[in-house]
Enzyme design. Structure first.
Site, PDB file in Angstrom:
ATOM      1  N   CYS A 102       0.856  -1.179   0.000  1.00  0.00           N
ATOM      2  CA  CYS A 102       0.000   0.000   0.000  1.00  0.00           C
ATOM      3  C   CYS A 102       0.894   1.232   0.000  1.00  0.00           C
ATOM      4  CB  CYS A 102      -0.910   0.004   1.233  1.00  0.00           C
ATOM      5  SG  CYS A 102      -1.987   1.441   1.318  1.00  0.00           S
ATOM      6  N   THR A 103       0.963   1.901  -1.128  1.00  0.00           N
ATOM      7  CA  THR A 103       1.812   3.086  -1.220  1.00  0.00           C
ATOM      8  C   THR A 103       1.217   4.053  -2.229  1.00  0.00           C
ATOM      9  OG1 THR A 103       4.008   3.889  -1.829  1.00  0.00           O
ATOM     10  CG2 THR A 103       3.304   1.832  -2.838  1.00  0.00           C
TER      11      THR A 103
END
Length: 169
Positions: A102-103
């Site tokens: 998750c970025t």
């Protein structure tokens, strides 16, 4: 939307050359024939400290690997990323949980994004996790709690899911 194949290959050659120090395995782009997609590129980060769980203990690893999978719509479409080495991180799932990441680098992916800028961003994410936005897995939630307490407490107990059996038909 796709780029003409010769332009896509030229772009990929340039991008892979720029990040050659990180590449563990990549497709051969030197041939005159077209490529078969998806392309799988294994990336290795060295000398990047990050926590991982070894049983009940929290240790530090300095070498990490992840895989980029690029399809023919690259760079209009972001690569798929799978984390391959053990990690205890609020924004990166353990490989047993799927290895997803998750970025913002993926959320904000655009035509101007490059593989080397993504790798550099992942290095930063690994060393400076964002515990305020964890994945919903047990390990990521536990890692968020761990980092929110200043990483001075004992690591929490995390149940590692058993490996999944995938069968092809």
């Amino acid at each position: 939307m796709t780029l003409p194949s010769e332009i896509l290959i030229a772009r990929l050659r340039n991008e892979l050359k720029a990040c050659s120090g990180y590449i563990r395995s990549a497709p051969d782009l030197s041939g005159p024939d077209g490529l078969e997609f998806p392309l799988s590129i294994d990336i290795e980060l060295n000398q990047v400290p990050a926590h991982y769980l070894d049983g009940r203990r929290c240790g530090v690893r300095y070498t990490h690997r992840f895989r980029l999978v690029i399809d023919e719509e690259y760079p209009f479409k972001k690569p798929m990323v799978t984390w391959l080495t053990p990690i205890f991180h609020p924004n990166i799932m353990m490989p047993e949980d799927g290895g997803h990441m998750c970025t913002r680098l993926l959320e904000d992916w655009s035509f101007n994004s490059t593989i080397i800028s993504f790798i550099k961003g992942v290095e930063t994410l690994v060393t400076t996790p964002n515990p305020s936005n964890p994945f919903g897995t047990d390990s990521c939630t536990a890692a968020a709690e761990y980092y929110n307490k200043g990483a001075r407490c004992l690591p929490p107990m995390v149940n590692v899911p058993p490996p999944r059996v995938v069968r092809s038909r």
